[in-house]
Design an enzyme around this catalytic site. Structure first.
Site, short mmCIF file in Angstrom:
data_model
loop_
_atom_site.label_atom_id
_atom_site.label_comp_id
_atom_site.label_asym_id
_atom_site.label_seq_id
_atom_site.Cartn_x
_atom_site.Cartn_y
_atom_site.Cartn_z
N ASP A 1 0.85 -1.19 0.00
CA ASP A 1 0.00 0.00 0.00
C ASP A 1 0.89 1.25 0.00
O ASP A 1 1.82 1.34 0.82
CB ASP A 1 -0.83 -0.05 1.30
N TYR B 1 -12.73 12.98 -6.94
CA TYR B 1 -11.56 12.38 -7.58
C TYR B 1 -10.58 13.46 -8.05
O TYR B 1 -9.40 13.45 -7.69
CB TYR B 1 -11.99 11.51 -8.78
N THR C 1 -3.84 14.22 -13.99
CA THR C 1 -4.92 14.13 -14.97
C THR C 1 -5.37 15.51 -15.44
O THR C 1 -5.26 16.48 -14.69
CB THR C 1 -6.13 13.38 -14.34
N GLU D 1 -7.04 5.77 -6.61
CA GLU D 1 -8.44 5.49 -6.89
C GLU D 1 -8.75 6.36 -8.10
O GLU D 1 -8.51 7.58 -8.08
CB GLU D 1 -9.33 5.88 -5.70
N GLU E 1 -8.28 16.36 -15.56
CA GLU E 1 -9.50 16.72 -14.81
C GLU E 1 -9.22 17.75 -13.72
O GLU E 1 -10.16 18.37 -13.21
CB GLU E 1 -10.15 15.47 -14.20
N ALA F 1 -0.43 4.81 -8.76
CA ALA F 1 -1.38 4.23 -7.80
C ALA F 1 -2.42 5.26 -7.40
O ALA F 1 -2.08 6.37 -6.97
CB ALA F 1 -0.62 3.75 -6.56
#
Ligand code: NAD
Ligand code: DAU
Length: 348
Positions: A59, A164, A139, A84, A141, A82
């Site tokens: 993790d 996110y 990203t 979500e 976004e 890594a």
């Protein structure tokens, strides 16, 4: 010889990147992945025996485990995939996005700082450590949403709209702060929507291909006129490789394919290619806070670093549909786990 820690290397883009780097460099690749619902070692079946490839289950939020892997493999480069990664899930369960994407990134870069012996910044001493790099995979976004006109450049103000994208923007800030305060050589890449093999079928393209093949309804959010700038995943991998080799310390690079397509056009293309009927399309409730349009200006990476995308959308999308059709076993395996329950809750 570099020792690259690729976090999230068992996910969609990470696994394509691991394969790309093994095929195009002689670097040691250490894939560190927690194997959450979207991490899948079947994505790397073909390269798992490569002597330059190592897998460590762990993790990114677990500092002792990250310290262990840094020591054991003398890590000099980090490429942090890594995360979500799914917007819809972030609307349901935002906390895990903050934990993994923000805390996880901060743990990783802090362990890099310990290991790379960097000193706090002194305004008279702007020497960055040589031969190490922390590359944060971010990203487009983080820039928010566009109207009909305009494109995102690297200086567009951050304006994330979903939990996110807010968590990804926060992680970018942490990485830039470590660069400024501790002289860590960092780069941030901000890419548009990827498509290609091994993408988890919660995302638009593999979800529509899978439903189409099964003759299931195709859930289009709202009017389906939202626009994304689609890039074939291998082009994203080659761009990250380029930034690793040539990116200037502390710089951000946008990555995009100059390829804006409306969701509905993609859905129709998939239907027609698979010989199905457009009556499968079902307009469903829109995603809350849905970003309307993304468009990437990639002038900086193309002009300064000499990268450009290789794949035309018309070819890449056909290759991608064929890949899912020919790898039914991969899809069946993925959807045999918790996927059906997720699908039922999400599209109820
Ligand atoms: P993905 O969901 O397919 O893969 C994420 C990977 O991270 C999985 O293998 C998962 O097991 C692993 N992971 C999750 N939590 C972890 C943790 N705590 N510790 C270690 N590993 C963990 O995502 P993806 O689509 O491949 O995206 C990869 C990265 O690229 C993300 O950072 C995402 O924000 C970014 N990105 C994605 C796109 C896209 O279109 N998919 C575009 C631009 C940027
Ligand atoms: O732009 C880069 C981002 O692209 C990445 O940072 C994210 O990790 C990645 O998930 C992707 O985000 P999007 O939200 O754009 O991708 P997604 O595949 O979820 O959705 C693409 C578009 O399709 C979006 O406008 C929502 C729409 N959609 C999606 C699904 C899953 C539908 O209409 N129906 C659906 O069932």
């Amino acid at each position: 010889m570099k020792n690259i820690l690729v976090t999230g290397g068992a996910g969609f883009i990470g696994s394509n990147f691991v394969r790309y780097m093994l095929n195009n460099t002689n670097y040691n690749i250490i894939n560190y992945d927690l194997l959450t619902y979207s991490g899948n070692l079947n994505n790397l079946k073909d390269i798992k025996e490569n002597s330059n490839y190592h897998f460590v289950h762990g993790d990114i939020c677990d500092k002792d485990a990250v310290r262990k892997v840094f020591k054991e493999y003398s890590i000099d480069t980090v490429v942090n995939f890594a995360a979500e990664s799914h917007v819809d899930r972030s609307i349901e369960t935002p906390e895990i996005f903050v934990k993994t994407n923000v805390l996880g990134t901060s743990v990783l870069i802090d362990v890099a700082k310990e290991n790379w012996k960097v000193k706090p910044n002194d305004k008279y001493d702007k020497e960055f450590i040589k031969g190490v790099k922390f590359l944060q995979v971010s990203t487009d976004e983080v820039y928010g949403s566009l109207g009909k006109e305009g494109m995102f450049t690297e200086t567009t103000p951050l304006s994330p709209n979903s939990p996110y994208s807010a968590s990804k923007a926060s992680a970018d800030m942490v990485v830039l702060a470590y660069h400024h305060t501790f002289n860590i050589p960092v780069n941030i890449t901000r890419c548009s929507n990827n498509y290609g093999p091994y993408q988890f079928p919660e995302k638009l393209i593999p979800l529509m291909i899978n439903n189409c093949q099964q003759g299931k309804e195709l859930p289009v959010y709202g009017d389906g006129q939202q626009i994304r700038d689609w890039l074939y995943v291998e082009d994203h991998c080659s761009a990250i490789h380029t930034v690793l080799e040539k990116g200037k310390d502390g710089e951000i690079y946008n990555i995009g394919g100059n390829n804006e397509v409306a969701n509905m056009d993609i859905v129709k293309l998939i239907i027609n290619y698979l010989g199905k009927d457009e009556s499968l399309i079902k307009h469903v409730k829109d995603r809350p806070g849905h970003d309307r349009r993304y468009s990437i200006d990639n002038t900086k990476i193309t002009c300064e670093l000499g990268w450009s995308p290789k794949y035309l959308f018309d070819d890449g999308i056909k290759y991608t549909i064929d890949w899912y059709v020919n790898n039914k076993e991969w899809m069946d395996d993925v959807i045999s786990l918790n996927y059906l329950e997720y699908y039922k809750n999400m599209y109820k």
